[in-house]
Design a protein around this motif. Structure first.
Motif, short mmCIF file in Angstrom:
data_model
loop_
_atom_site.label_atom_id
_atom_site.label_comp_id
_atom_site.label_asym_id
_atom_site.label_seq_id
_atom_site.Cartn_x
_atom_site.Cartn_y
_atom_site.Cartn_z
N ARG A 114 9.66 12.05 -7.50
CA ARG A 114 9.61 12.80 -6.26
C ARG A 114 9.99 11.92 -5.07
O ARG A 114 10.55 12.40 -4.08
CB ARG A 114 8.22 13.40 -6.04
N TRP A 115 9.65 10.64 -5.16
CA TRP A 115 9.94 9.73 -4.05
C TRP A 115 11.44 9.68 -3.78
O TRP A 115 11.86 9.65 -2.62
CB TRP A 115 9.42 8.34 -4.37
N ASN A 116 12.27 9.69 -4.80
CA ASN A 116 13.71 9.68 -4.61
C ASN A 116 14.17 10.93 -3.86
O ASN A 116 15.02 10.87 -2.97
CB ASN A 116 14.43 9.58 -5.96
N GLU B 240 3.00 12.23 1.09
CA GLU B 240 4.40 12.50 0.76
C GLU B 240 5.04 13.35 1.85
O GLU B 240 6.16 13.08 2.29
CB GLU B 240 4.50 13.24 -0.58
N LEU B 241 4.32 14.38 2.30
CA LEU B 241 4.86 15.26 3.33
C LEU B 241 5.02 14.51 4.64
O LEU B 241 5.98 14.74 5.38
CB LEU B 241 3.94 16.48 3.51
N ARG B 242 4.11 13.62 4.93
CA ARG B 242 4.23 12.81 6.15
C ARG B 242 5.47 11.90 6.06
O ARG B 242 6.18 11.71 7.04
CB ARG B 242 2.98 11.96 6.33
N TYR B 243 5.71 11.37 4.87
CA TYR B 243 6.88 10.51 4.66
C TYR B 243 8.17 11.31 4.83
O TYR B 243 9.11 10.86 5.50
CB TYR B 243 6.80 9.90 3.26
N VAL B 244 8.22 12.51 4.25
CA VAL B 244 9.40 13.38 4.38
C VAL B 244 9.65 13.70 5.86
O VAL B 244 10.80 13.80 6.30
CB VAL B 244 9.20 14.68 3.56
N ALA B 245 8.56 13.84 6.61
CA ALA B 245 8.66 14.19 8.04
C ALA B 245 8.92 12.96 8.91
O ALA B 245 8.78 13.04 10.13
CB ALA B 245 7.38 14.87 8.49
N ASN B 246 9.32 11.85 8.29
CA ASN B 246 9.60 10.61 9.03
C ASN B 246 8.39 10.16 9.84
O ASN B 246 8.52 9.69 10.98
CB ASN B 246 10.80 10.78 9.95
N LYS C 264 12.54 20.24 6.59
CA LYS C 264 12.48 19.16 5.60
C LYS C 264 11.29 19.35 4.67
O LYS C 264 11.39 19.20 3.45
CB LYS C 264 12.36 17.80 6.31
N ILE C 265 10.14 19.69 5.25
CA ILE C 265 8.93 19.89 4.45
C ILE C 265 9.12 21.07 3.50
O ILE C 265 8.77 20.99 2.31
CB ILE C 265 7.72 20.12 5.37
N LEU C 266 9.69 22.17 3.99
CA LEU C 266 9.91 23.34 3.15
C LEU C 266 10.86 23.00 2.00
O LEU C 266 10.61 23.39 0.84
CB LEU C 266 10.48 24.49 3.97
N VAL D 95 0.85 -1.20 0.00
CA VAL D 95 0.00 0.00 0.00
C VAL D 95 0.88 1.24 0.00
O VAL D 95 0.63 2.20 -0.74
CB VAL D 95 -0.94 0.01 1.23
N ARG D 96 1.93 1.23 0.82
CA ARG D 96 2.84 2.38 0.87
C ARG D 96 3.52 2.60 -0.47
O ARG D 96 3.70 3.74 -0.92
CB ARG D 96 3.89 2.18 1.96
N GLU D 97 3.91 1.51 -1.14
CA GLU D 97 4.53 1.64 -2.46
C GLU D 97 3.57 2.28 -3.45
O GLU D 97 3.95 3.16 -4.23
CB GLU D 97 4.97 0.26 -2.96
N LEU D 98 2.33 1.84 -3.44
CA LEU D 98 1.33 2.42 -4.34
C LEU D 98 1.16 3.91 -4.06
O LEU D 98 1.00 4.71 -4.99
CB LEU D 98 -0.01 1.70 -4.16
N ARG D 99 1.23 4.26 -2.80
CA ARG D 99 0.97 5.63 -2.38
C ARG D 99 2.16 6.53 -2.68
O ARG D 99 2.01 7.61 -3.27
CB ARG D 99 0.69 5.59 -0.88
#
Length: 309
Positions: A152-154, A186-192, A169-171, A97-101
């Motif tokens: 963008r994921w990279n 995506e922003l949640r992922y960037v924010a760990n 990080k978000i900025l 699910v995370r990969e799809l997202r």
């Protein structure tokens, strides 16, 4: 010799499962725990095969494909993780699910992220109550794939590893994707996966003047749960004190258009990256209040021109 059913034949798999469970009744009389566990292994395998067989292999072969097929069949519907586990038929269904997202750009929102977005953005839904979602539930908000997500994921993966604050990080991620629609996931992922990510996005907009737009804060054509940094230009300090609720009210009243030139975000393009701002009719520096009556909608070009005069 027993003939094993095909993995895509649900009727035969069901028959096999019934036989295995029927035979297991005898094993329950045993005092040997391991013997009982080992007797259930084939039944567990048959149950997984039965779950994966519910979707024709012509439409979905892998676990990830089956999850996507199921979500697309029921868009904007709250789906439990248990449903996806049955369809995926693998233990690592949540990773798929995370990969799809994240990697493949499907707008799948988890119950955790939905509550965080609602808490900070007060995002309404007319046909589904996202506030009722549990952490282990999911919803596909948009059936259109964002094909740039893999690139963008990279970038997201690189930024999230840095030793800096969640807001920084978000900025950085927003600036690297200026002019592009990105998701809250995506922003949640960037924010760990820090729960504060939505609050930090709001701070960037309301306290630091970054033009981070959402469906409810300046760009109504965006899908729910999406974010858009219109420009790397920060708003003037006197415009950063306007509460989001007031800003939304002014934008909605003015039909999300500049009252001076008529520009709206429907005309946004990379060569003319304007955005809409709230302008104080009676200047804030002279005591003008942050009320809808004292605010009008202008694009940043007209806003600058007014202040130069």
């Amino acid at each position: 010799m027993t003939r094993h059913p095909k993995k895509n034949d649900p009727v035969a798999l069901l028959r096999q499962l019934k036989d295995l469970l029927s035979n297991f009744e005898r094993e329950l009389q045993s005092e040997d725990l391991r013997k009982k566990v080992l007797a259930l292994v084939p039944a567990n395998t048959a149950l997984r095969s039965l779950g994966s067989s519910l979707i024709d292999r012509r439409f979905a072969v892998s676990a990830r494909d089956r999850i996507l097929f199921y979500l697309q069949k029921y868009p904007r519907t709250i789906i439990s993780g248990n449903e996806l586990m049955v369809i995926a038929a693998i233990g690592e269904w949540a990773r798929r699910v995370r990969e799809l997202r994240v990697q493949f750009g499907w707008a799948i929102v988890s119950g955790v992220t939905a509550k965080e977005i609602i808490r900070e953005e007060e995002l309404p839904f007319s046909d589904v109550d996202l506030s009722a979602m549990r952490p282990s539930e999911y919803i596909l908000l948009d059936d259109q794939q964002d094909r740039d997500a893999a690139f963008r994921w990279n970038t997201a993966n690189e930024i999230r590893r840095r030793k800096s604050s969640v807001r920084d990080k978000i900025l950085e991620y927003l600036i690297k994707n200026v002019g592009k629609k990105i998701t809250g996931e995506e922003l949640r992922y960037v924010a760990n996966n820090r729960t504060e990510w939505a609050r930090r996005v709001r701070e960037l907009r309301t306290e630091l003047g970054w033009q981070v737009l959402t469906k409810m804060t300046g760009m109504p054509e965006l899908p729910i749960g999406a974010y858009f940094l219109a420009t790397t230009r920060q708003a003037p300090e006197h415009d950063r004190v306007i509460p989001d609720q007031v800003r939304r009210q002014v934008l909605q009243r003015d039909a999300h258009k500049c009252l001076r030139c008529g520009w709206s975000h429907e005309r946004w393009n990379p060569s003319d990256p304007r955005h809409l701002e709230a302008h104080h009719v009676d200047p804030h520096g002279r005591g003008g209040e942050n009320t809808p009556e004292n605010l009008i909608t202008l694009c940043n070009i007209c806003h600058d021109a007014v202040h130069r005069k």
